[in-house]
Design a protein around this motif. Structure first.
Motif, PDB file in Angstrom:
ATOM      1  N   ASP A  65       0.907  -1.187  -0.098  1.00 13.21           N
ATOM      2  CA  ASP A  65       0.100   0.001  -0.185  1.00 13.21           C
ATOM      3  C   ASP A  65       0.978   1.214  -0.029  1.00 13.21           C
ATOM      4  N   ILE A  66       0.378   2.346  -0.478  1.00  8.37           N
ATOM      5  CA  ILE A  66       0.998   3.468  -0.576  1.00  8.37           C
ATOM      6  C   ILE A  66       1.017   4.194   0.678  1.00  8.37           C
ATOM      7  N   VAL A  67       1.828   4.676   1.247  1.00  8.22           N
ATOM      8  CA  VAL A  67       1.897   5.484   2.625  1.00  8.22           C
ATOM      9  C   VAL A  67       1.537   6.964   2.238  1.00  8.22           C
ATOM     10  N   ASP A  68       0.435   7.258   2.307  1.00 12.83           N
ATOM     11  CA  ASP A  68      -0.238   8.637   2.284  1.00 12.83           C
ATOM     12  C   ASP A  68      -0.143   9.419   3.769  1.00 12.83           C
ATOM     13  N   GLU A  69      -0.777  10.554   3.557  1.00 13.32           N
ATOM     14  CA  GLU A  69      -0.853  11.171   4.835  1.00 13.32           C
ATOM     15  C   GLU A  69      -1.582  10.599   5.851  1.00 13.32           C
ATOM     16  N   GLU A  70      -2.672   9.937   5.667  1.00 11.88           N
ATOM     17  CA  GLU A  70      -3.468   9.288   6.621  1.00 11.88           C
ATOM     18  C   GLU A  70      -2.709   8.082   7.238  1.00 11.88           C
ATOM     19  N   VAL A  71      -1.951   7.399   6.302  1.00 16.71           N
ATOM     20  CA  VAL A  71      -1.370   6.046   6.834  1.00 16.71           C
ATOM     21  C   VAL A  71      -0.203   6.643   7.614  1.00 16.71           C
ATOM     22  N   ALA A  72       0.686   7.644   7.275  1.00 16.05           N
ATOM     23  CA  ALA A  72       1.656   8.097   8.084  1.00 16.05           C
ATOM     24  C   ALA A  72       1.372   8.796   9.428  1.00 16.05           C
ATOM     25  N   ASN A  73       0.147   9.228   9.523  1.00 17.76           N
ATOM     26  CA  ASN A  73      -0.389   9.933  10.792  1.00 17.76           C
ATOM     27  C   ASN A  73      -0.568   8.613  11.729  1.00 17.76           C
ATOM     28  N   MET A  74      -1.300   7.509  11.297  1.00 22.44           N
ATOM     29  CA  MET A  74      -1.337   6.322  12.057  1.00 22.44           C
ATOM     30  C   MET A  74      -0.180   5.749  12.525  1.00 22.44           C
ATOM     31  N   LEU A  75       1.019   5.701  11.565  1.00 18.70           N
ATOM     32  CA  LEU A  75       2.018   5.351  11.954  1.00 18.70           C
ATOM     33  C   LEU A  75       2.807   6.164  13.092  1.00 18.70           C
ATOM     34  N   ARG A  76       2.923   7.462  13.013  1.00 24.43           N
ATOM     35  CA  ARG A  76       3.334   8.400  14.006  1.00 24.43           C
ATOM     36  C   ARG A  76       2.570   8.166  15.302  1.00 24.43           C
ATOM     37  N   SER A  77       1.409   8.217  15.389  1.00 26.73           N
ATOM     38  CA  SER A  77       0.567   8.019  16.500  1.00 26.73           C
ATOM     39  C   SER A  77       0.989   6.609  17.172  1.00 26.73           C
ATOM     40  N   LEU A  78       0.985   5.612  16.624  1.00 22.98           N
ATOM     41  CA  LEU A  78       1.456   4.231  17.054  1.00 22.98           C
ATOM     42  C   LEU A  78       2.717   4.232  17.642  1.00 22.98           C
ATOM     43  N   ALA A  79       3.718   5.149  16.868  1.00 27.83           N
ATOM     44  CA  ALA A  79       4.966   5.313  17.596  1.00 27.83           C
ATOM     45  C   ALA A  79       5.011   6.014  18.947  1.00 27.83           C
ATOM     46  N   SER A  80       3.968   7.309  18.850  1.00 25.05           N
ATOM     47  CA  SER A  80       4.056   7.858  19.998  1.00 25.05           C
ATOM     48  C   SER A  80       3.189   7.200  21.063  1.00 25.05           C
ATOM     49  N   ALA A  81       2.324   6.407  20.947  1.00 31.03           N
ATOM     50  CA  ALA A  81       1.695   5.582  21.683  1.00 31.03           C
ATOM     51  C   ALA A  81       2.544   4.591  22.437  1.00 31.03           C
ATOM     52  N   ARG A  82       3.428   3.981  21.701  1.00 31.96           N
ATOM     53  CA  ARG A  82       4.160   3.135  22.238  1.00 31.96           C
ATOM     54  C   ARG A  82       5.287   3.753  23.150  1.00 31.96           C
ATOM     55  N   ALA A  83       5.733   4.976  22.688  1.00 26.56           N
ATOM     56  CA  ALA A  83       6.480   5.721  23.557  1.00 26.56           C
ATOM     57  C   ALA A  83       5.992   6.167  24.905  1.00 26.56           C
ATOM     58  N   ASP A  84       4.652   6.674  24.832  1.00 25.63           N
ATOM     59  CA  ASP A  84       3.874   6.998  26.068  1.00 25.63           C
ATOM     60  C   ASP A  84       3.733   5.921  27.070  1.00 25.63           C
ATOM     61  N   ASN A  85       3.390   4.663  26.392  1.00 24.01           N
ATOM     62  CA  ASN A  85       2.875   3.606  27.376  1.00 24.01           C
ATOM     63  C   ASN A  85       3.980   2.645  27.788  1.00 24.01           C
ATOM     64  N   ALA A  86       5.350   3.153  27.305  1.00 27.07           N
ATOM     65  CA  ALA A  86       6.458   2.192  27.761  1.00 27.07           C
ATOM     66  C   ALA A  86       6.572   1.956  29.048  1.00 27.07           C
ATOM     67  N   THR A  87       7.028   0.705  29.594  1.00 28.66           N
ATOM     68  CA  THR A  87       7.222   0.597  30.999  1.00 28.66           C
ATOM     69  C   THR A  87       8.614   0.967  31.220  1.00 28.66           C
ATOM     70  N   ALA A  88       9.046   1.175  32.634  1.00 34.47           N
ATOM     71  CA  ALA A  88      10.312   1.691  32.961  1.00 34.47           C
ATOM     72  C   ALA A  88      11.382   0.652  32.644  1.00 34.47           C
ATOM     73  N   LEU A  89      11.136  -0.534  32.351  1.00 37.93           N
ATOM     74  CA  LEU A  89      11.978  -1.832  32.030  1.00 37.93           C
ATOM     75  C   LEU A  89      12.364  -1.261  30.518  1.00 37.93           C
ATOM     76  N   GLU A  90      11.223  -0.858  30.080  1.00 35.79           N
ATOM     77  CA  GLU A  90      11.620  -1.025  28.228  1.00 35.79           C
ATOM     78  C   GLU A  90      12.477   0.378  28.251  1.00 35.79           C
ATOM     79  N   ARG A  91      12.094   1.457  28.857  1.00 32.06           N
ATOM     80  CA  ARG A  91      12.899   2.700  28.635  1.00 32.06           C
ATOM     81  C   ARG A  91      14.288   2.537  28.991  1.00 32.06           C
ATOM     82  N   GLY A  92      14.432   1.572  30.264  1.00 30.07           N
ATOM     83  CA  GLY A  92      15.858   1.250  30.758  1.00 30.07           C
ATOM     84  C   GLY A  92      16.742   0.795  29.570  1.00 30.07           C
ATOM     85  N   PHE A  93      15.826  -0.530  29.058  1.00 37.43           N
ATOM     86  CA  PHE A  93      16.729  -1.153  28.189  1.00 37.43           C
ATOM     87  C   PHE A  93      17.123  -0.387  26.890  1.00 37.43           C
TER      88      PHE A  93
END
Length: 809
Positions: A318-346
């Motif tokens: 699939d072509i990565v358009d603005e909508e898909v790119a926003n979903m990918l950015r949002s996923l990366a941000s959500a993973r960062a915000d929800n990361a545990t202390a252990l994940e951040r430490g690693f």
């Protein structure tokens, strides 16, 4: 003790007996080495602490490999959990602008403003009343030729001064004349223009009170409405932003109303009374307005909608358009915000290992291949201080979302290290900093490659600096082109990243301009760490400097000799890859000590030999003194220590052969002449550059004494001089190889052949050399005799010769 030692009577130390002085020196040396080791460890750990301190730790970043407007090359991606969709920066900016427009500014009603203006009007006319009466009385007594007219005039002047009126002369005269006409005609007071103006001004104030006058220009209000609060009554009302008038509008409105109501003179009178008392009725509250705006902005949501767990985000191909790119950015941000202390430490541990290994890579290079830098604590500190400045700048830029990593002028550090040390240190510093800063900025591969290429080009451009324009023009341009080519290549390969490329181009341009700050930084490090760069050498190689000017004036022959030696040494240094600029500058200053007694050196003599008055040993002392005098003079003129080494070593510990042989011939026994009395104090050359200077100095002096130099004579001369220095051990501590020495000899020969090339002797020149009445045959004989006589002349320190031993000490 030295005499006993010479006679062999000095007490001998027993074999195995401890040498207290040597042991103490050894202990001090070991202590100094241990101290330097601890200091270098502290410097390294402080640098690593700075690197890890600025390592971003705000969240667990997830780098997804994709390119806008290109197919998704990975497997199908589904949402691992439910997460919110982020709004784009443009959407949030639009919402913020809308909030600013819809959030009304807050004004407070001034409870005393209206009453103050009304009271001011009443007071103005009350103060004018005595003026009107006294003026009328004065005019009447003047018309009647009364004796009191002078007193009435003084009374009017006093009342006018006490009234404090701000009316102009024409307006006051208009008011007074109208009052006199009114009194003379007997008209009622209501027809007096003063009374009409007072009434009309009060009416204007009442209308302004209803409409509102604010103390802020309406152009500064972005909102469509404004809020007016009455703090006494605890009320608040929202009004259209165009309803109230600002101070300028209120003045224009009053002018318009009064001009419609009265004639021009009366209108001007009313304005002069009204404008000074006009004041705002609603006062802008900066604190309340900003608080209300911040409350409204804080309610803006950064998300819109959500992606459910298991929902397909993007499929392979699939072509990565603005909508898909926003979903990918949002996923990366959500993973960062929800990361545990252990994940951040690693994550932090992993990036810390990368940075540590990268720094150790540079440290091991210094230890294995640049040991002088590694062992010298000051140079070790200089290197990591330069690297640390770039690390700090990169860490600060990462914290600012609006700035690009391309803004950081990483090239400054490699350029400084290249100019101070060499290009290899600069290249290794480039790789080290590129990896560290790329780790800071989300492991961007394009940034890493662009930084390495652009900074390497910059290092190449300053490898050999011959003029300042090379640094101020060429280097920033080369770095800019390096960044431009790499970023353009990535943009073309992605076919769609042109907006990003244009944005990067702006930051790269600023980056290239920042490189100009390298020059003042180099000056700072030069003064702080006492190092000598090519910039300093360029300045010192200018023959118009005071010290070289003084040498040219006091010892012109020595100055010319130094120029010739500089040419020989520079050419040889270039041929073997040594520092040609350093060698040339050292050659220019190597004989400055001869200025103290220039007449004792052959090149400065004009027929009188001062050594004829001295014994050989005293002559040798005078000759040797030019080295120590030169060192003293160099320190007085604050020359760098690097150049002082050239002065100290250009004769090494060689013997002053002519006076030594002369002393032996004059002594009754050869044992009475001690060789060390005729040797220079040294030290011997310790670098390729100082070794080249020693060979160039001896070669130039010997070639000058040669008669009818030819290719074979010059070649033999150079060979004998070089072999003589090698046999005496003058080059034992110099890292010149035999292959490099062979190249040096060829370079000397090439230069000297150019200096002593054959010249045609024209008939006119031959005739000038013979008497006017001599025949051609006699002229030829005279020329031959002159040639033979010249071979028997002597120079200042001994007869001229061609055996490779320079008569010039």
């Amino acid at each position: 003790m030295s005499i006993l030692k010479k006679l062999g009577l000095a007490p001998k130390r027993r074999k195995g007996a401890p040498n207290i002085g040597e042991n103490r020196k050894k202990e001090l040396l070991e202590a100094a080495q241990k101290k330097n080791l601890y200091l270098r460890l502290v410097i390294f750990f402080v640098f690593m602490a700075v690197v890890l301190w600025f390592l971003p730790q705000s969240g667990l970043r997830q780098s997804l490999n994709y390119t806008m407007h290109e197919p998704w090359r990975n497997d199908d991606l589904t949402a691992p959990f439910t997460y919110a969709l982020l709004k784009s920066p443009e959407e949030i900016q639009e919402e913020r602008a809308e909030v600013r427009q819809n959030t009304p500014p807050i004004f407070h009603e001034s409870p005393d403003a209206v009453q103050s203006m009304e009271q001011s009007v009443e007071n103005a006319f009350q103060n004018l009343q005595p003026v009107l009466v006294s003026w009328f009385q004065w005019q009447r007594s003047r018309d009647e030729q009364s004796r009191s007219r002078s007193a009435d005039s003084l009374r009017f002047a006093q009342e006018l001064e006490l009234s404090g009126t701000s009316l102009s002369g024409s307006s006051l005269e208009h008011l007074l004349e109208n009052y006199r006409e009114l009194r003379n005609s007997g008209d009622p007071i209501g027809n007096f223009i003063g009374e009409m103006v007072r009434t009309d001004l009060l009416r204007l104030i009442e209308r302004l009170s209803a409409q509102g006058v604010i103390n802020r220009d309406k152009d500064q209000i972005d909102a469509n409405e404004l809020t007016v609060r009455n703090l006494d009554e605890q009320t608040e009302r929202v009004l259209p932003a165009d309803q109230p008038m600002d101070m300028e509008e209120a003045s224009e409105w009053a002018r318009s109303q009064l001009s419609q109501r009265f004639d021009p003179s009366t209108s001007r009178l009313a304005l002069e009374l009204f404008l000074p008392i006009l004041e705002p009725i609603w006062i802008y509250s900066e604190e309340d307005s900003q608080q209300q705006l911040q409350d409204a902005l804080s309610e803006i949501s950064a998300t819109q909608g959500a992606v459910a767990q298991g929902q397909v985000i993007v499929r392979r191909g699939d072509i990565v358009d603005e909508e898909v790119a926003n979903m990918l950015r949002s996923l990366a941000s959500a993973r960062a915000d929800n990361a545990t202390a252990l994940e951040r430490g690693f994550r932090f541990l992993g990036e810390g290992i990368i940075l540590l290994v990268t720094t150790l890579f540079f440290l091991f290079y210094l230890f294995l291949y640049r040991r002088k830098i590694f062992d010298a604590s000051s140079m070790f500190l200089l290197v990591f201080l330069v690297l640390g400045l770039i690390v700090i700048a990169s860490g600060i830029v990462y914290q600012l979302d609006d700035l690009s990593p391309y803004l950081v002028p990483v090239a400054i550090a490699p350029l400084i290290l290249t100019i101070i040390f060499d290009s290899r240190v600069g290249l290794l510093a480039t790789i080290t900093l590129a990896i560290i800063t790329a780790t800071y900025h989300d492991h961007q591969a394009d940034y890493l490659i662009a930084t390495i290429i652009a900074c390497s080009y910059g290092v190449f451009s300053v490898r050999d600096i011959n003029k300042r324009t090379q640094f101020f023009v060429t280097t920033p341009l080369v770095v800019f082109i390096g960044y431009l080519l790499v970023t353009s290549g990535f943009a073309l390969s992605r076919y769609g990243g042109w907006e990003t490329w244009i944005n990067q181009l702006t930051w790269i341009s600023i980056n290239s301009v920042f490189i100009l700050f390298t020059y003042p930084l180099i000056l700072f490090f030069e003064k702080t760490f006492n190092v000598t760069t090519d910039f300093t050498l360029l300045e010192l190689s200018d023959t118009n400097l005071p010290l070289l000017k003084e040498l040219m004036t006091k010892a012109p022959g020595t100055f010319h000799h130094s120029l010739q030696v500089a040419n020989l040494a520079e050419s040889a240094a270039s041929a073997i890859g040594a520092n040609a600029l350093l060698t040339r500058t050292g050659a220019l200053y190597h004989d400055i000590g001869k200025m103290n007694k220039p007449g004792y050196f052959i090149e400065n003599q004009t027929g009188v030999n001062e050594h004829n008055k001295l014994k050989p040993r005293m002559s040798a002392l005078v000759i040797k003194a030019h080295v120590s005098d030169g060192v003293k003079m160099a320190k007085e003129y604050d020359l760098p220590e690097t150049l002082i080494k050239f002065i100290q070593t250009h004769h090494g510990s060689s013997i002053i052969r002519y006076f030594y042989e002369k002393a032996k011939s004059e002594a009754e026994q050869e044992s009475d002449v001690h060789e060390e009395d005729f040797r220079y104090d040294g030290p011997t050359p310790f670098s390729r550059e100082t070794g080249i200077l020693m060979l160039a100095d001896s070669t130039e002096a010997a070639s000058r004494a040669m008669k009818d130099p030819t290719y074979s004579k010059l070649e033999n001369l150079i060979q004998r001089i070089v072999d003589g220095h090698l046999q005496e051990g003058q080059l034992d501590h110099c890292p010149l190889t035999l292959q490099e020495i062979d190249i040096i000899k060829k370079s000397f020969l090439k230069i000297l052949l150019g200096v002593y090339h054959s010249r045609i002797e024209y008939p006119d020149q031959e005739a000038d050399n013979a008497p006017a009445d001599s025949t051609p045959k006699e002229k030829k004989k005279k020329k031959k005799k002159s040639s033979n006589d010249s071979s028997t002349k002597t120079n200042a320190t001994g007869p001229s010769n061609e055996d490779g031993k320079a008569p010039n000490p």
